[in-house]
Design a protein around this motif. Structure first.
Motif, short mmCIF file in Angstrom:
data_model
loop_
_atom_site.label_atom_id
_atom_site.label_comp_id
_atom_site.label_asym_id
_atom_site.label_seq_id
_atom_site.Cartn_x
_atom_site.Cartn_y
_atom_site.Cartn_z
N PHE A 159 34.37 13.25 59.65
CA PHE A 159 34.18 13.71 58.27
C PHE A 159 33.27 12.80 57.45
O PHE A 159 32.73 13.21 56.43
CB PHE A 159 35.52 13.96 57.58
CG PHE A 159 36.14 15.25 58.02
CD1 PHE A 159 35.61 16.47 57.59
CD2 PHE A 159 37.21 15.28 58.89
CE1 PHE A 159 36.14 17.67 58.01
CE2 PHE A 159 37.75 16.48 59.33
CZ PHE A 159 37.21 17.68 58.89
N LEU A 196 30.44 12.05 58.39
CA LEU A 196 29.10 12.64 58.51
C LEU A 196 28.80 13.66 57.40
O LEU A 196 27.85 13.46 56.64
CB LEU A 196 28.90 13.25 59.90
CG LEU A 196 27.56 13.93 60.16
CD1 LEU A 196 26.42 12.94 60.21
CD2 LEU A 196 27.60 14.73 61.46
N PRO A 197 29.60 14.74 57.27
CA PRO A 197 29.28 15.67 56.18
C PRO A 197 29.40 15.03 54.79
O PRO A 197 28.63 15.39 53.89
CB PRO A 197 30.30 16.80 56.34
CG PRO A 197 31.35 16.29 57.25
CD PRO A 197 30.71 15.23 58.09
N VAL A 198 30.33 14.07 54.63
CA VAL A 198 30.49 13.44 53.31
C VAL A 198 29.22 12.65 52.96
O VAL A 198 28.65 12.80 51.88
CB VAL A 198 31.74 12.53 53.28
CG1 VAL A 198 31.73 11.65 52.04
CG2 VAL A 198 33.00 13.39 53.31
N VAL A 229 26.17 12.87 54.40
CA VAL A 229 25.00 13.75 54.34
C VAL A 229 24.99 14.52 53.02
O VAL A 229 23.95 14.69 52.39
CB VAL A 229 25.02 14.73 55.54
CG1 VAL A 229 24.12 15.92 55.29
CG2 VAL A 229 24.58 14.01 56.81
N GLY A 230 26.19 14.94 52.59
CA GLY A 230 26.29 15.72 51.37
C GLY A 230 26.09 14.89 50.11
O GLY A 230 25.43 15.33 49.17
N TYR A 231 26.71 13.69 50.08
CA TYR A 231 26.75 12.96 48.81
C TYR A 231 25.85 11.72 48.78
O TYR A 231 25.67 11.11 47.73
CB TYR A 231 28.20 12.59 48.47
CG TYR A 231 29.03 13.82 48.23
CD1 TYR A 231 28.87 14.57 47.07
CD2 TYR A 231 29.95 14.27 49.19
CE1 TYR A 231 29.61 15.72 46.85
CE2 TYR A 231 30.70 15.43 48.98
CZ TYR A 231 30.52 16.15 47.81
OH TYR A 231 31.24 17.29 47.59
N SER A 254 18.59 9.85 54.70
CA SER A 254 17.22 10.24 55.05
C SER A 254 16.34 9.04 55.39
O SER A 254 15.17 9.21 55.74
CB SER A 254 16.57 11.00 53.89
OG SER A 254 17.37 12.09 53.54
N ALA A 294 20.51 10.02 59.41
CA ALA A 294 21.31 11.24 59.51
C ALA A 294 21.33 11.77 60.95
O ALA A 294 22.39 12.10 61.49
CB ALA A 294 20.75 12.31 58.57
N TYR A 341 17.82 19.95 60.17
CA TYR A 341 18.99 19.11 60.33
C TYR A 341 20.30 19.83 59.98
O TYR A 341 21.31 19.68 60.68
CB TYR A 341 18.85 17.86 59.46
CG TYR A 341 20.01 16.91 59.63
CD1 TYR A 341 20.03 16.01 60.68
CD2 TYR A 341 21.10 16.96 58.77
CE1 TYR A 341 21.11 15.17 60.87
CE2 TYR A 341 22.18 16.11 58.96
CZ TYR A 341 22.17 15.22 60.01
OH TYR A 341 23.24 14.40 60.19
N MET A 398 24.07 20.19 62.15
CA MET A 398 25.43 19.83 61.73
C MET A 398 26.48 20.74 62.37
O MET A 398 27.60 20.32 62.64
CB MET A 398 25.56 19.94 60.21
CG MET A 398 24.80 18.89 59.45
SD MET A 398 25.61 17.29 59.55
CE MET A 398 27.09 17.62 58.62
N PRO A 440 27.69 20.35 50.02
CA PRO A 440 28.48 19.34 50.73
C PRO A 440 29.91 19.80 51.01
O PRO A 440 30.43 19.62 52.11
CB PRO A 440 28.47 18.15 49.78
CG PRO A 440 27.24 18.32 48.96
CD PRO A 440 27.06 19.79 48.81
N LEU A 490 29.98 22.16 53.90
CA LEU A 490 29.89 21.46 55.18
C LEU A 490 31.23 20.88 55.59
O LEU A 490 31.63 20.95 56.75
CB LEU A 490 28.88 20.31 55.08
CG LEU A 490 27.43 20.62 55.40
CD1 LEU A 490 26.59 19.37 55.22
CD2 LEU A 490 27.30 21.12 56.83
N ILE A 491 31.92 20.26 54.64
CA ILE A 491 33.22 19.66 54.94
C ILE A 491 34.22 20.75 55.32
O ILE A 491 34.98 20.63 56.28
CB ILE A 491 33.73 18.84 53.74
CG1 ILE A 491 32.79 17.65 53.49
CG2 ILE A 491 35.16 18.37 53.95
CD1 ILE A 491 32.98 16.97 52.15
#
Lengths: 125, 538
Positions: A50, A52-54, A56-58, A64, A74, B72, B76, B245, B248-249
């Motif tokens: 988790f 990873l998405p956290v 990548v998202g925030y 990058s 990433a 990318y 995911m 985000p 994605l989670i």
């Protein structure tokens, strides 16, 4: 051991094989050994995944950042997830050898004491 | 020309798999043979079959397409699809194999009052399998319609053909035939994917540096004609703020906790002789599935750089990325080969779904709920399963044709994973590991998870949305209103709902001494394999 286990070929009256296994030391050790591996491994992989998405998202700017030519953090982090999964899987196979040993020993003891290991307890199945 | 090639290759695949079905039908004379392939599948065979059962058209065509279009962010998806197997390996596979017989519900009902628990578990199995299957069928139909434009093979013909084949595999060949169809498909899919990846790298002179440099400078045109150059390695091309985000989670939650609750994956662990073999088969599956999803990098990024987004959009849309890439770098013959693999992929997955749905209906619902756990005459359960497979197949064909090729099916797969994660997984885990858990908890956990995930999807952006008038037919959102729930994947909220239901039910119900006592039995069974179902000799 002799004080813990009853004499061979002696089924204790009124005791099912399930009860018998529950009171064996090896069974407690088996459950403990499984917990000691599975619990931390599960917590680790869930957190690592988790992350990873956290991130990548925030934290897209951080993720990058290029580290090898055009390749960024990433992508490498995502790729590392595959190796993380494989490493944990192989570590589990290694740890499980111990579980199998306890398991075989438990079934062996049960047989020696005369409990049958045939399939039963079918009610509810 | 490529049409004939595809057809020839595909007919060869059909001939081989029907041969296997004929061979398997002679060996499906007992229930353990029909439902669990005699529990005699080896570790590597089952590992390959799990991979074949899992890598659906959504992976091969869908993920390659998402990477080709969104870089990318598409990748995911690949990550979650593999990591999910750690839950299967560490938490579910071995206890399930040791304590169950044919279905997921065997373990759920073990300690509980079996009838209500099995009825709910069977319902949730049917919901997951049916939605998953309809999505696959529509995918197959639209793929064929696109590939064979002008050849006379229509969407209806394609859907009906796929449906009839899956019925034949399951009804006559049972689990043994299904297993081998999945194994052959997995080998073909891996061969095609590896070959395609090597060709992509050959295009870039086997230089990763050159490959990734191309990936970080992808040129395409926006719908209004502007030329844009994007770095496809950068996150955020698809999942944008504010909800990206979280989306994605939430997808991650559904994958990580849903895979271990997918009935068609779980039943595969009953086909091996013991828990140790089940464990090794998961590791085999993880090696294959992981390799495949890493290679989606080359399929997706390869399509983005070599074929280009503009061309793919004009020639069938993002789901055609992998086949179009094959055509661009190796010509018509390879294109035909990749298309035949795509059909084989869909067929193997729908066969797996059909057998798990019909087994659950026959074993859980017919024998255990309606007839109190007894077969009235020998072989009845198998007969009912065969009839159920037939009906499931017909219903799936009917619904797929009714919805048509342009239906928005993404939500069906999301729904399948979300229901599996929210309804099935909490109850499986609590049954195996929590002594106090009782019948009320199991029933409420299943019900909350099932209803919660369905409702959140119905009020989410997959179903609710306002379309411009240019969008017509089945592609329109069924409810023309702004969505009430912002996420396409409800997992983030619906999995906790499933757990809350299970806890609430448990504490509202009284302590059940029977369930507690049976927990001690289940604990011994699950951990030692004592009294587990043995392999049958053929």
């Amino acid at each position: 051991m002799a004080t813990l286990n009853p004499a061979p070929n002696k089924v204790q009256p009124g005791k099912t094989k399930w009860d018998r296994v529950q009171e064996m030391d090896e069974f407690r050790l088996l459950i403990l050994a499984k917990k000691e591996f599975v619990l931390p491994a599960t917590v680790f992989f869930v957190v690592y995944y988790f992350l990873l998405p956290v991130l990548v998202g925030y934290a897209p700017a951080l993720m990058s950042r290029k580290v090898w030519g055009p390749v960024n953090i990433a992508y490498l982090f995502a790729l590392s997830q595959f190796f993380m999964a494989w490493i944990i899987a192989f570590a589990y196979v290694g740890a499980a050898r111990k579980f199998d040993k306890y398991g075989a020993h438990i079934l062996d003891t049960l047989k020696k004491e005369g409990y049958d290991d045939r399939q039963d307890g079918k009610e509810g199945l | 020309m490529h049409f004939d090639m595809t057809l020839t290759l595909f007919l060869t695949f059909i001939a081989i798999t029907l041969g296997i079905t004929a061979w398997a039908s002679g060996r499906s004379k007992s229930s353990a043979s029909f439902f669990a392939a005699g529990r005699s599948i080896t570790a590597w065979q089952n590992g390959v079959a799990v991979a074949g059962d899992y890598m659906s058209a959504a992976s091969f065509l869908g993920i390659a397409g998402l990477i080709a279009f969104f870089g990318y962010d598409g990748f995911m998806y690949s990550v979650g699809w593999l990591v999910a197997y750690l839950t299967v390996l560490l938490v579910v596979a071995e206890p399930l194999r040791n304590a169950g017989k044919y279905t997921m519900a065997d373990v759920l009902a073990y300690r509980m009052n079996p009838r209500p628990v099995r009825a709910m578990a069977s319902l949730s199995t049917l919901v997951v399998s049916t939605f998953y299957m309809i999505a696959q069928m529509i995918g197959a139909g639209s793929l064929v319609a696109l590939l064979l434009k002008g050849s006379g093979v229509s969407f209806h013909t394609a859907v009906t053909g796929v449906g009839i084949l899956m019925i034949i595999y399951v009804v006559f060949g049972g689990m043994l035939a299904t297993t081998w169809v999945q194994i052959i498909k997995a080998v073909l899919l891996m061969a095609g994917t590896i070959l395609l990846s090597i060709l992509v790298m050959a295009h870039f002179h086997f230089s990763f540096y050159e490959f990734f440099t191309a990936v970080s400078n992808v040129t395409y045109h926006t719908p209004d004609g502007k030329t844009v150059v994007k770095d496809f390695m950068t996150p955020g091309l698809r999942f944008k703020l504010p909800y990206g985000p979280l989306e994605l989670i939430s997808l991650g939650v559904a994958l990580i906790f849903g895979t271990a609750g997918l009935p068609h994956i779980l039943v595969r662990f009953y086909t091996v002789p013991d828990a140790k073999t089940a464990r090794f088969s998961v590791v085999w599956a993880m090696v294959i599935i992981g390799t495949f999803y890493i290679l989606t990098t080359f399929l997706g990024f390869g399509a983005a750089t070599i074929v280009g987004r503009d061309y793919i959009a004009k020639n069938g849309g993002n789901n055609m990325s992998a086949p179009l890439l094959a055509k661009a770098i190796a010509g018509d013959v390879f294109f035909a080969f990749i298309c035949a693999i795509a059909f084989a992929t869909i067929l193997a997955v729908v066969a797996g779904l059909t057998i798990s749905a019909s087994t659950s209906f026959a074993h859980d619902f017919w024998t255990n709920v309606i007839h109190n756990g007894k077969e009235r005459k020998p072989g009845e359960e198998r007969l009912v399963a065969r009839l159920a497979a037939f009906v499931v197949g017909l219903v799936a064909i009917g619904i797929a044709i009714l919805l048509g090729p342009t239906a928005n099916v993404a939500f069906l797969v999301a729904l399948a994973f979300a229901v599996a994660a929210s309804a099935n997984l909490p109850v499986i885990v609590l049954s195996i590991y929590w002594k106090r858990f009782n019948t009320a908890g199991a029933v409420m956990g299943l019900a909350f998870g099932l209803v919660g995930s369905i409702v959140l999807i119905l009020i989410g952006p997959s179903v609710m949305g306002i379309d411009p008038p240019s969008v017509v037919g089945a592609a329109r959102h069924p409810i023309q209103m702004a969505p009430l729930f912002p996420l396409e994947n409800p997992g983030l909220l619906s999995v906790p709902i499933g757990f809350i239901g299970a806890l609430l039910g448990t504490f509202l119900g009284t302590v059940d001494p029977h369930a507690v006592q049976r927990f001690e039995e289940l604990e011994v069974r699950a951990n030692t394999g004592l009294g587990s179902e043995k392999a049958v000799a053929h």
